[in-house]
Design an enzyme around this catalytic site. Sequence first.
Site, PDB file in Angstrom:
ATOM      1  N   HIS A 107       0.834  -1.214   0.000  1.00 54.77           N
ATOM      2  CA  HIS A 107       0.000   0.000   0.000  1.00 54.77           C
ATOM      3  C   HIS A 107       0.864   1.257   0.000  1.00 54.77           C
ATOM      4  CE1 HIS A 107      -3.560  -2.405   0.593  1.00 54.77           C
ATOM      5  NE2 HIS A 107      -4.288  -1.316   0.500  1.00 54.77           N
ATOM      6  N   LYS A 149     -10.215  -7.822   7.572  1.00 51.15           N
ATOM      7  CA  LYS A 149     -10.957  -8.071   8.817  1.00 51.15           C
ATOM      8  C   LYS A 149     -10.915  -6.827   9.690  1.00 51.15           C
ATOM      9  CE  LYS A 149      -7.124 -10.219  11.363  1.00 51.15           C
ATOM     10  NZ  LYS A 149      -6.660  -9.702  12.633  1.00 51.15           N
TER      11      LYS A 149
END
Lengths: 283, 172
Positions: free
Chosen positions: B35, B100
């Site tokens: 990222h 999650k």
Amino acid sequence: MLETIRLIEAAQITDVVAQLCVQANTCLGEDIRAALTQAHACETLPLAVNSLDVLLKNADIAQREALPICQDTGMAVVFVRLGEQVHVQGSMTAAIHEGVRRGYRAGYCRNSVVRDPIDRINTGDNTPAVIHVELVPGSELHITVAPKGFGSENMSALRMLNPSDGLDGVKQFVLETAKAAGPNACPPMIIGVGVGGTMEKCALLAKQALLREVGSTHDVSAWAQVEQALLAQINALGIGPAGFGGNTTALAVHIEIYPTHIAGLPVAVNIGCHATRHCSAVL
Amino acid sequence: MHITSPIAAQDIQRLRVGDSVLLSGIIYTARDAAHQRLTDLLAAGEPLPFDLRGQAIYYAGPCPAPPGRAIGSIGPTTSTRMDSYTPALLQAGLRVMIGKGARNSAVIDAIREHGAVYLAAVGGAGALLSQCVSHAEPVAFADLGTEAIVRLTICNMPLVVAVDCMGRQLYH
């Protein structure tokens, strides 16, 4: 009287640590499996039932196919209880690191360790392990390997309370920490709590509390009651399996205590995920 | 409900928070380090290593693949660590995220703005989820090891809609 010294080869330690790394990462503990099965029977929300179903199936697949239960095979935490009559031939420390290196490779486990917390270059073999050695009477060498994933480790916390905060302060902090952990810590969680000692001793107690068998209770009945009360309060939070809601937010609360200073009340909460992996052997 | 990635915009709009879905098709792994690199490239105005438009990113760093398998254990990692990078990736065309845990309000706003969706997998179910992967092909940043970007072909991955395109959240 001369005490007998028992010799243990460092190579034996390497072999045992390697085996324990694979076993801990692929075989869910029977105590946890039983607790998840029991929780499965107690849930009614479809997402909670399905999530527990996924976790139980996951454990079956991992064991049958020799796959890691979780891709986060953790940082290897190794507890050694070294008998005072034991002499290790060679370096015990190097032997443990080598065992981790071999075990993680053999078990197709992930290398998750970076050499420096800021430059973050992966060491490529999941070493170094975090090693805790305790000297104990006798001529045995006990080794426990507890791979610790960081989904749950990141949600752990320590606070130096004032003595006047008392038991209510301890309970409040445990509850706060469990609530903040929420879905990130892969619930249903195992909550390891250390109370007392110094700052680092308290953190270690919390980690050791995660090694206790799920379903066991504290030896001191007053603390056993605190464990039960906290478990009920944490489960009332409604976070549920995978954080999707439900009655099972934690499978157990384990507390370990130690004498502390007249001015302090340290509390550490080490959060374990629904796999909270650990395996032991005796040499 | 069965859905296929890349998911068409109108299909994303049909997903509601709390829905259980089985996802098939193509997804890309990317976690913390990837990222950082993707957003650095965007900031520098340079091309990304794959066309992000309409695609799905799975926040995951797999175990090595044992012989005869496409991939090793591969469950979701905690999504909130990706929050600071996510609005820029949504702006660049990302439409589906899989991970999650809860997202921050900036991400939820961006999900709503771009008509995207956030899907949650059961954390810690890496062995089971690896069985949904039939093919894994390295795409970029091989030097990052487990954090490299890998293109996965998946079948029936069990997921739950955790933030829908209206910004409604499953986690509280």
